[in-house]
Design a protein around this motif. Structure first.
Motif, PDB file in Angstrom:
ATOM      1  N   UNK A   1     -37.705   7.201  26.770  1.00 46.43           N
ATOM      2  CA  UNK A   1     -38.298   6.233  27.699  1.00 46.43           C
ATOM      3  C   UNK A   1     -39.826   6.362  27.728  1.00 46.43           C
ATOM      4  N   UNK A   2     -40.493   5.219  27.848  1.00 46.22           N
ATOM      5  CA  UNK A   2     -41.959   5.213  27.894  1.00 46.22           C
ATOM      6  C   UNK A   2     -42.398   3.922  28.585  1.00 46.22           C
ATOM      7  N   UNK A   3     -43.523   3.981  29.309  1.00 37.79           N
ATOM      8  CA  UNK A   3     -43.966   2.779  30.039  1.00 37.79           C
ATOM      9  C   UNK A   3     -44.315   1.628  29.084  1.00 37.79           C
ATOM     10  N   UNK A   4     -44.701   1.969  27.851  1.00 31.16           N
ATOM     11  CA  UNK A   4     -45.037   0.926  26.880  1.00 31.16           C
ATOM     12  C   UNK A   4     -43.855   0.457  26.036  1.00 31.16           C
ATOM     13  N   UNK A   5     -42.682   1.017  26.327  1.00 29.46           N
ATOM     14  CA  UNK A   5     -41.515   0.638  25.520  1.00 29.46           C
ATOM     15  C   UNK A   5     -40.951  -0.673  26.064  1.00 29.46           C
ATOM     16  N   UNK A   6     -41.704  -1.750  25.817  1.00 30.42           N
ATOM     17  CA  UNK A   6     -41.318  -3.030  26.406  1.00 30.42           C
ATOM     18  C   UNK A   6     -41.360  -4.177  25.395  1.00 30.42           C
ATOM     19  N   UNK A   7     -40.432  -5.076  25.605  1.00 29.10           N
ATOM     20  CA  UNK A   7     -40.431  -6.347  24.876  1.00 29.10           C
ATOM     21  C   UNK A   7     -40.619  -7.433  25.928  1.00 29.10           C
ATOM     22  N   UNK A   8     -41.691  -8.175  25.755  1.00 25.32           N
ATOM     23  CA  UNK A   8     -42.042  -9.210  26.716  1.00 25.32           C
ATOM     24  C   UNK A   8     -41.734 -10.567  26.059  1.00 25.32           C
ATOM     25  N   UNK A   9     -40.908 -11.379  26.699  1.00 24.89           N
ATOM     26  CA  UNK A   9     -40.560 -12.688  26.125  1.00 24.89           C
ATOM     27  C   UNK A   9     -41.026 -13.777  27.076  1.00 24.89           C
ATOM     28  N   UNK A  10     -41.830 -14.674  26.535  1.00 25.49           N
ATOM     29  CA  UNK A  10     -42.434 -15.686  27.398  1.00 25.49           C
ATOM     30  C   UNK A  10     -42.268 -17.068  26.771  1.00 25.49           C
ATOM     31  N   UNK A  11     -42.050 -18.061  27.587  1.00 30.18           N
ATOM     32  CA  UNK A  11     -41.937 -19.431  27.095  1.00 30.18           C
ATOM     33  C   UNK A  11     -42.999 -20.308  27.716  1.00 30.18           C
ATOM     34  N   UNK A  12     -43.490 -21.282  26.944  1.00 30.99           N
ATOM     35  CA  UNK A  12     -44.498 -22.203  27.459  1.00 30.99           C
ATOM     36  C   UNK A  12     -44.402 -23.518  26.681  1.00 30.99           C
ATOM     37  N   UNK A  13     -45.009 -24.556  27.214  1.00 32.93           N
ATOM     38  CA  UNK A  13     -45.072 -25.793  26.435  1.00 32.93           C
ATOM     39  C   UNK A  13     -46.503 -25.983  25.954  1.00 32.93           C
ATOM     40  N   UNK A  14     -46.632 -26.507  24.743  1.00 33.10           N
ATOM     41  CA  UNK A  14     -47.961 -26.733  24.176  1.00 33.10           C
ATOM     42  C   UNK A  14     -48.022 -28.122  23.565  1.00 33.10           C
TER      43      UNK A  14
END
Ligand SMILES: Nc1ncnc2c1ncn2[C@@H]1O[C@H](COP(=O)(O)OP(=O)(O)OP(=O)(O)O)[C@@H](O)[C@H]1O
Ligand SMILES: [Mg+2]
Length: 130
Positions: free
Chosen positions: A31-44
């Motif tokens: 475990x680590x604070x940077x062990x992250x996958x960030x998924x983001x959605x937006x319209x362009x």
């Protein structure tokens, strides 16, 4: 809203997420604070066309610039023998192209990898599945 072949897009998402998971586990064995996958959605809006953009941002091993232009080639894999067929991104890119979209990367080796997908937004009312 997007109009897509749902199973194919699921396959693309699953491959991207499992690549990110692998890269995170390579960099951080526990475990680590940077062990992250960030998924983001937006319209362009690109040249007057509306797209739905999904960004998968992991803080794993990243992708070296030496291989960045080859990772979508069929059978290209950096994983040990037996762990990857190297078909994930090549199939994913073909699926996204077939939907009129784009798939591209942004990465700094050792820092992060971003996989970016853009799919044309639906223009008509939601109809039957493709
Ligand atoms: N998020 C990521 N972070 C670091 N490297 C990545 C990432 N995504 C892909 N790669 C690199 O791109 C290569 C090709 O990925 P691809 O999904 O096509 O094949 P694979 O994961 O090796 O095998 P398969 O998906 O067929 O099981 C990987 O082996 C890895 O080196
Ligand atoms: Mg893969």
């Amino acid at each position: 809203m997007i109009k897509v072949r749902g199973h194919q897009i699921q396959q693309v998402f699953l491959n991207i997420i499992s690549n990110a998971r692998y890269a995170l586990n390579q960099k951080f064995s526990r475990a680590h604070t940077n062990k992250i996958l960030d998924i983001k959605g937006e319209t362009v809006n690109t040249n007057g066309n509306k797209y739905v953009r999904v960004i998968f941002f992991d803080h794993g091993t990243g992708i070296s610039s030496a291989i960045l232009d080859r990772i979508c080639a069929p059978f290209f894999s950096n994983k040990p023998f037996g762990e990857g067929t190297g078909l994930g991104l090549s199939i994913s890119q073909a699926i996204i192209k077939d939907h009129g979209g784009n798939l591209y990367f942004d990465s700094v080796e050792g820092e992060y990898a971003k996989v970016i997908i853009e799919l044309p937004a639906a223009t008509e009312e939601y109809g039957e599945e493709l």
